[in-house]
Write an enzyme that holds these catalytic residues in place. Structure first.
Site, PDB file in Angstrom:
ATOM      1  N   TYR A   1      44.275  50.364  39.217  1.00 53.14           N
ATOM      2  CA  TYR A   1      42.861  49.792  38.714  1.00 53.14           C
ATOM      3  C   TYR A   1      42.611  50.739  37.408  1.00 53.14           C
ATOM      4  CZ  TYR A   1      37.795  49.184  39.273  1.00 53.14           C
ATOM      5  OH  TYR A   1      36.559  48.681  39.105  1.00 53.14           O
TER       6      TYR A   1
ATOM      7  N   SER B   1      34.915  49.887  33.657  1.00 52.53           N
ATOM      8  CA  SER B   1      34.754  50.642  34.858  1.00 52.53           C
ATOM      9  C   SER B   1      34.483  52.286  34.173  1.00 52.53           C
ATOM     10  CB  SER B   1      35.598  50.710  35.868  1.00 52.53           C
ATOM     11  OG  SER B   1      35.302  51.664  36.743  1.00 52.53           O
TER      12      SER B   1
HETATM   13  P1  NAD Z   1      32.878  41.769  44.428  1.00 53.15           P
HETATM   14  O1  NAD Z   1      33.989  41.681  45.562  1.00 53.15           O
HETATM   15  O2  NAD Z   1      31.531  41.715  44.791  1.00 53.15           O
HETATM   16  O3  NAD Z   1      33.029  40.284  43.391  1.00 53.15           O
HETATM   17  C1  NAD Z   1      34.386  40.060  43.018  1.00 53.15           C
HETATM   18  C2  NAD Z   1      34.411  38.702  42.947  1.00 53.15           C
HETATM   19  O4  NAD Z   1      35.513  38.242  41.992  1.00 53.15           O
HETATM   20  C3  NAD Z   1      34.447  37.810  44.068  1.00 53.15           C
HETATM   21  O5  NAD Z   1      33.486  36.691  44.153  1.00 53.15           O
HETATM   22  C4  NAD Z   1      35.882  37.248  44.158  1.00 53.15           C
HETATM   23  O6  NAD Z   1      36.033  36.084  44.791  1.00 53.15           O
HETATM   24  C5  NAD Z   1      36.217  36.905  42.717  1.00 53.15           C
HETATM   25  N1  NAD Z   1      37.590  36.913  42.553  1.00 53.15           N
HETATM   26  C6  NAD Z   1      38.523  37.568  42.908  1.00 53.15           C
HETATM   27  N2  NAD Z   1      39.679  37.504  42.639  1.00 53.15           N
HETATM   28  C7  NAD Z   1      39.579  36.444  41.531  1.00 53.15           C
HETATM   29  C8  NAD Z   1      40.548  35.595  41.034  1.00 53.15           C
HETATM   30  N3  NAD Z   1      41.842  35.656  41.088  1.00 53.15           N
HETATM   31  N4  NAD Z   1      39.936  34.471  40.126  1.00 53.15           N
HETATM   32  C9  NAD Z   1      38.571  34.385  40.042  1.00 53.15           C
HETATM   33  N5  NAD Z   1      37.722  35.227  40.784  1.00 53.15           N
HETATM   34  C10 NAD Z   1      38.116  36.197  41.651  1.00 53.15           C
HETATM   35  O7  NAD Z   1      33.119  42.932  43.284  1.00 53.15           O
HETATM   36  P2  NAD Z   1      32.190  43.363  42.210  1.00 53.15           P
HETATM   37  O8  NAD Z   1      32.184  44.977  42.705  1.00 53.15           O
HETATM   38  O9  NAD Z   1      31.037  42.650  41.989  1.00 53.15           O
HETATM   39  O10 NAD Z   1      33.208  43.597  41.077  1.00 53.15           O
HETATM   40  C11 NAD Z   1      33.218  42.930  39.766  1.00 53.15           C
HETATM   41  C12 NAD Z   1      34.000  43.504  38.817  1.00 53.15           C
HETATM   42  O11 NAD Z   1      33.316  44.898  38.476  1.00 53.15           O
HETATM   43  C13 NAD Z   1      35.406  43.855  38.803  1.00 53.15           C
HETATM   44  O12 NAD Z   1      36.062  43.523  37.913  1.00 53.15           O
HETATM   45  C14 NAD Z   1      35.389  45.283  39.309  1.00 53.15           C
HETATM   46  O13 NAD Z   1      36.574  46.055  38.881  1.00 53.15           O
HETATM   47  C15 NAD Z   1      34.303  45.818  38.311  1.00 53.15           C
HETATM   48  N6  NAD Z   1      33.534  46.994  38.842  1.00 53.15           N
HETATM   49  C16 NAD Z   1      33.081  47.290  40.202  1.00 53.15           C
HETATM   50  C17 NAD Z   1      32.553  48.580  40.279  1.00 53.15           C
HETATM   51  C18 NAD Z   1      31.973  48.774  41.706  1.00 53.15           C
HETATM   52  O14 NAD Z   1      31.552  49.915  42.214  1.00 53.15           O
HETATM   53  N7  NAD Z   1      31.507  47.615  42.670  1.00 53.15           N
HETATM   54  C19 NAD Z   1      32.494  49.766  39.360  1.00 53.15           C
HETATM   55  C20 NAD Z   1      33.034  49.435  38.070  1.00 53.15           C
HETATM   56  C21 NAD Z   1      33.478  48.309  37.860  1.00 53.15           C
END
Ligand code: NAD
Length: 260
Positions: free
Chosen positions: A155, A142
Site C-alpha cells: 500500500y 493517502s
Molecule cells: P471502500 O472499500 O469503501 O471502497 C473501495 C471501492 O473500490 C469499492 O466500491 C470496491 O468495489 C472498489 N474496487 C475495488 N477493487 C476494484 C477494481 N479492481 N476495480 C474497480 N473498483 C474496485 O474503500 P475507501 O476507504 O473508500 O477507499 C477508496 C480509496 O481511498 C482507496 O484508494 C484507498 O486506498 C483510499 N484511502 C482510504 C483511506 C481510508 O482511511 N479509508 C485513507 C486514505 C486513502
C-alpha cells in the site's frame, strides 16, 4: 465551486470515499459515472444520485486492472456525454501483513489495483481531455503517499508511486490544459478501514480499541477520523479549480497526522 455539466468518472464509487465524491460532484452540477466492479451497488448509487440531485448519473462496469474493461468503460461515458472532464482514480483495497509473510500474489494485486488502475484510467481519459484542451485528474493517495506504517508494504509503495505518476502527467498535460493532483487522506471510517481493525489487532497483539486510538488516530491533533465528506470537499476543490496554478500537487487531509 461548480462542475455544471462536467462529465466525471469516479472509480470505486460504489462505496466509501468514492461514493461521497460522486454525491458531492453531482450536488455541484456534474454528471457522474460510478465505475466499479460491484455493479449492483454502483447502479444503486447512480439511481440514488440521479434522484437526489436531478443530474445524470450512470453505473459503469470497470475492473481498473483490466485495460479492456477500462477502455470500454471510458468509451461508454464518452459515447453518452461527449467526453471526460474529470477523472478520480480512487478504487482501492488494503491487504496488511509483514513483508516476510506478504504473499507475492497479494503484492501484485495491490500494485495492479492502485497503480495499474491509475495508469490505465489516465491513459484512457487523457486523449479525450487533450481533445478538449481541458481536464482534471485526481489520484486518491493517502498519508501513506508520504509516510510509512508497518504491515503496509504494498500500500505504501503504491501510494508513493501515485505521486510520481501524478507529477509526470502534470508536466505532460500542462500545455494541453490537463491538471493532476493527489489527495492524501488520513484514516476514514469506510469498509476498507473496518476490515483492517481486527486484522491489525491480531497481527500487532493489541486490542481493536488500541488499533483505533493508537495506530490509526494516535498522531492526529484530536483523535478523530477524517470523514468521507471532508475528502469529497477536497476532491471538489481540485476538480473545479480552473487554472494550472494548481497542478502536480498533493494535499493531506488527516486531522494533523503528518504535517508537511
Ligand atoms: P471502500 O472499500 O469503501 O471502497 C473501495 C471501492 O473500490 C469499492 O466500491 C470496491 O468495489 C472498489 N474496487 C475495488 N477493487 C476494484 C477494481 N479492481 N476495480 C474497480 N473498483 C474496485 O474503500 P475507501 O476507504 O473508500 O477507499 C477508496 C480509496 O481511498 C482507496 O484508494 C484507498 O486506498 C483510499 N484511502 C482510504 C483511506 C481510508 O482511511 N479509508 C485513507 C486514505 C486513502
Amino acid at each position: 465551486m461548480t462542475l455544471k455539466d462536467k462529465a466525471c468518472i469516479i472509480t470505486g464509487a460504489a462505496s466509501g470515499i468514492g461514493n461521497a465524491i460522486a454525491h458531492r460532484y453531482a450536488k455541484a452540477g456534474g454528471k457522474v459515472a460510478i465505475a466499479d466492479i460491484k455493479m449492483d451497488a454502483a447502479q444503486a448509487a447512480a439511481d440514488e444520485i440521479a434522484k437526489t440531485y436531478g443530474t445524470e448519473a450512470m453505473a459503469v462496469e470497470m475492473d481498473v486492472t483490466s485495460e479492456d474493461a477500462v477502455n470500454a468503460g471510458v468509451q461508454k461515458v464518452v459515447d453518452a456525454w461527449g467526453g471526460v472532464d474529470v477523472l478520480v482514480s480512487n478504487a482501492g483495497i488494503q491487504i496488511v501483513n509483514p513483508v516476510e509473510d506478504y504473499a507475492f500474489a497479494d503484492w501484485k494485486k495491490m500494485l495492479a489495483i492502485h497503480l495499474d488502475g491509475a495508469f490505465l484510467t489516465s491513459k484512457a481519459c487523457l486523449p479525450h481531455m487533450y481533445a478538449k484542451g481541458a481536464g482534471s485528474i485526481i489520484f486518491m493517495g493517502s498519508v501513506h503517499s508520504k509516510e510509512a506504517s508497518p504491515l503496509k508494504s504494498a500500500y505504501v509503495t503504491a501510494k508513493h508511486g501515485l505521486m510520481g505518476l501524478s507529477r509526470v502527467i502534470a508536466k505532460e498535460g500542462g500545455k494541453k490544459g490537463v491538471r493532476t493532483n493527489v489527495i492524501c487522506p488520513g484514516f476514514v471510517k469506510t469498509p476498507l478501514v473496518d476490515k483492517q481493525i481486527p486484522e491489525q489487532a491480531k497481527e500487532l497483539g493489541i486490542s481493536e480499541d488500541e488499533v483505533v486510538s493508537k495506530v490509526m488516530l494516535g498522531q492526529t491533533v484530536d483523535t478523530e477520523f477524517t470523514t468521507v465528506e471532508d475528502i469529497a470537499e477536497v476532491a471538489l476543490f481540485f476538480a473545479a479549480f480552473e487554472t494550472n496554478a494548481l497542478t502536480g500537487q498533493s494535499l493531506v487531509a488527516s486531522h494533523g497526522w503528518y504535517m508537511n
